[in-house]
Design a protein around this motif. Structure first.
Motif, short mmCIF file in Angstrom:
data_model
loop_
_atom_site.label_atom_id
_atom_site.label_comp_id
_atom_site.label_asym_id
_atom_site.label_seq_id
_atom_site.Cartn_x
_atom_site.Cartn_y
_atom_site.Cartn_z
N LEU A 1 5.19 -8.52 -4.50
CA LEU A 1 4.62 -7.79 -5.65
C LEU A 1 3.75 -8.72 -6.48
N GLN A 2 4.21 -9.95 -6.63
CA GLN A 2 3.45 -10.91 -7.44
C GLN A 2 2.15 -11.31 -6.76
N ASN A 3 2.16 -11.37 -5.41
CA ASN A 3 0.97 -11.78 -4.66
C ASN A 3 0.13 -10.61 -4.15
N ARG A 4 0.63 -9.38 -4.32
CA ARG A 4 -0.04 -8.17 -3.83
C ARG A 4 -0.25 -8.24 -2.31
N SER A 5 0.76 -8.73 -1.61
CA SER A 5 0.65 -8.86 -0.15
C SER A 5 1.71 -7.98 0.50
N TYR A 6 1.27 -6.84 1.06
CA TYR A 6 2.21 -5.88 1.62
C TYR A 6 1.84 -5.54 3.07
N SER A 7 2.87 -5.18 3.80
CA SER A 7 2.61 -4.59 5.12
C SER A 7 2.23 -3.12 4.88
N ILE A 8 1.71 -2.46 5.91
CA ILE A 8 1.31 -1.05 5.77
C ILE A 8 2.50 -0.16 5.39
N PRO A 9 3.67 -0.29 6.06
CA PRO A 9 4.83 0.52 5.66
C PRO A 9 5.27 0.24 4.21
N GLN A 10 5.21 -1.04 3.82
CA GLN A 10 5.59 -1.37 2.44
C GLN A 10 4.65 -0.69 1.44
N ARG A 11 3.36 -0.71 1.73
CA ARG A 11 2.40 -0.10 0.82
C ARG A 11 2.65 1.41 0.69
N GLU A 12 2.98 2.05 1.80
CA GLU A 12 3.25 3.49 1.76
C GLU A 12 4.51 3.80 0.96
N ARG A 13 5.54 2.97 1.12
CA ARG A 13 6.77 3.17 0.35
C ARG A 13 6.53 2.92 -1.13
N LEU A 14 5.68 1.95 -1.42
CA LEU A 14 5.36 1.64 -2.82
C LEU A 14 4.63 2.81 -3.47
N LYS A 15 3.69 3.41 -2.76
CA LYS A 15 2.97 4.56 -3.29
C LYS A 15 3.92 5.73 -3.55
N ALA A 16 4.90 5.91 -2.66
CA ALA A 16 5.82 7.05 -2.77
C ALA A 16 6.71 6.97 -3.99
N ILE A 17 6.94 5.77 -4.52
CA ILE A 17 7.82 5.61 -5.69
C ILE A 17 7.26 6.34 -6.90
N THR A 18 5.92 6.42 -7.02
CA THR A 18 5.32 7.05 -8.20
C THR A 18 5.68 8.52 -8.32
N SER A 19 6.01 9.17 -7.21
CA SER A 19 6.33 10.59 -7.25
C SER A 19 7.84 10.85 -7.36
#
Length: 481
Positions: free
Chosen positions: A304-322
């Motif tokens: 999170l601090q480095n903004r370095s995510y795998s594709i699945p991580q990025r999708e899970r991160l987006k899903a948290i907002t909903s």
């Protein structure tokens, strides 16, 4: 009639006058005392539920005091002559203790005939369930006015540190308490009968909310208890040396509650809001994967601090907002003194109907508490205030605390109650005291995920050491598998 909450009182509040309620109370107590000695025990309970400040004139106040004194002086089989309450009160008038042109007997007769709302067959339950709740709310108006006048007086004075830091905040907290006590009428007016009837019913589904850590649930009466639980309103202290994972445990408990549709409030006095959010996001990601039975590539704090995510991580991160989680987790990171903290807790308890957990990280950063031995009194005042507000709102407060450095000099690093930093009042006021210890912090050959939680005090349950796991990179505490 029986009032269950403040909303049900409102239709019966034609105005703020309490005369009718005072008369109903006096008439009932006098008639009960002077007609049947068998009812004295519960009349005493009734009289003890109010005090002389509830009465708006000297004569009613004097009659009440005579009633109370009479009950206290009576034996089991004593007989009270009809009219004796009036005679004793008139003696006070003749002695000049009360200045009035009325006779007590006239006032009592007027009380018997004046009530239009509560005419009929009086009973103890009627007074407890209807008169006293109404009376309490109306009484609060007078107390609020008096408190407001003191606040206005303070605001008209020249500014000073004591005025701004102590007097005005304490008056504002007093105002919160006045209305909180008045509006909690149904909670305050319970009886033994209510308690037993409640115990005969099945446990409600949400009696306690799991912490997500089963060994902890088994020790602290099923988890975090709310207002509907017999254990709601506990002060739970989690203490440890720096680096043991106190904030991680607090975030884990708060995240699990928020993710199970419970509101939580998190006071972060050590870290800014953004850092707590980062920790909660990593924790949530880990817990959801654990629930699915497969923990693969969890989101880590450094990512999170480095903004370095795998594709699945990025999708899970987006899903948290909903997710509902983001609307259930309230974080406050500004400096707070105890008056501000308790006022905010009361406000959140009223505006968040499903509030189930309050977390404070941590005690010694509350304004006024530096944690030194010289501040033991200040720390005691803070813990006592937090315990009172926890009981008042019926919600568990989880309070993080530091411990003394002396533990570093011992071979046995697990803290004890004697290590609580700054004040023995912490142990006294807390319902539960837990200590955290990570062996890997001192010995790198140990499992870095191993965590021991020692429950050293448990007012309603057992004590002992719990074996858990901790992953600091994901900011999560979980069951040992």
């Amino acid at each position: 009639m029986k009032f269950e909450n403040i909303q049900e009182l409102i239709p019966f509040m034609r105005d703020w006058d309490t005369s009718e309620l005072e008369d109903s109370f006096i008439a009932f107590c006098v008639d009960a005392i002077e007609s049947d000695a068998k009812v004295l025990s519960w009349v005493y309970k009734l009289v003890s539920s109010v005090n002389d400040s509830w009465f708006t004139d000297d004569l009613r106040r004097a009659i009440y005091c005579v009633i109370r004194k009479t009950i206290l002086s009576l034996g089991k089989d004593d007989f009270v002559m009809p009219g004796s309450i009036a005679i004793k009160t008139d003696a006070l008038i003749l002695a000049g203790v009360i200045k009035t042109n009325l006779k007590a007997g006239e006032a009592i007769e007027k009380a018997r005939s004046s009530s239009s709302l509560f005419l009929g067959s009086y009973s103890y339950d009627l007074l407890v369930d209807s008169v006293i709740p109404l009376w309490r709310v109306k009484l609060a108006r007078r107390q609020l006015r008096e408190c407001s006048e003191k606040i206005v007086d303070c605001l008209d004075r020249s500014p000073s540190h004591d005025l701004i830091a102590n007097k005005i905040p304490s008056l504002i907290e007093k105002q919160q308490g006045i209305w909180g006590n008045a509006s909690a009428s149904s909670h305050k007016d319970g009886s033994w009968k209510d308690t037993i009837n409640e115990l005969l019913k099945p446990l409600p589904d949400d009696n306690s909310v799991s912490t997500g850590i089963s060994v902890l649930d088994q020790t602290i009466q099923g988890g975090i208890a709310g207002p509907d639980s017999a254990y709601g309103g506990r002060l739970i202290v989690v203490a440890a040396r720096p680096g043991m994972g106190k904030t991680t445990l607090a975030v884990t408990l708060a995240t699990h509650l928020a993710n199970t549709d419970s509101n939580v409030v998190f006071f972060s006095l050590e870290m800014p809001r953004r850092q707590i959010e980062y920790k909660a996001i990593c924790c949530l990601d880990f817990l959801e994967m654990k629930q699915q039975g497969r923990i693969v590539d969890p989101i880590r704090l450094f990512q999170l601090q480095n903004r370095s995510y795998s594709i699945p991580q990025r999708e899970r991160l987006k899903a948290i907002t909903s997710k509902q989680f983001v609307n259930k987790f309230d974080i406050f990171d500004s400096g707070q003194d105890i008056a501000q903290l308790t006022a905010t807790i009361r406000l959140m308890a009223r505006t968040r109907p499903n509030l189930r957990g309050i977390f404070i990280d941590y005690l010694h950063l509350i304004d006024g508490c530096t944690g030194t031995d010289n501040d033991a009194t200040a720390i005691g005042k803070v813990t006592a205030s937090l315990k009172r507000v926890a009981v008042e709102v019926g919600i568990d407060i989880v309070l993080m605390s530091q411990i003394n450095r002396g533990v570093e000099q011992r071979a046995e690093k697990m803290p004890t109650l004697a290590d609580l930093r700054g004040s023995g009042c912490i142990e006294q006021d807390a319902d539960i005291v837990m200590f955290m210890f990570r062996p890997g912090y001192y010995d790198q050959s140990c499992d870095p995920y191993e965590l021991a939680i020692s429950v050293a005090k448990n007012r309603n349950g057992v004590t002992g050491t719990l074996a858990c796991k901790i992953d600091l990179a994901s900011s999560v505490v979980f069951d040992r598998i």
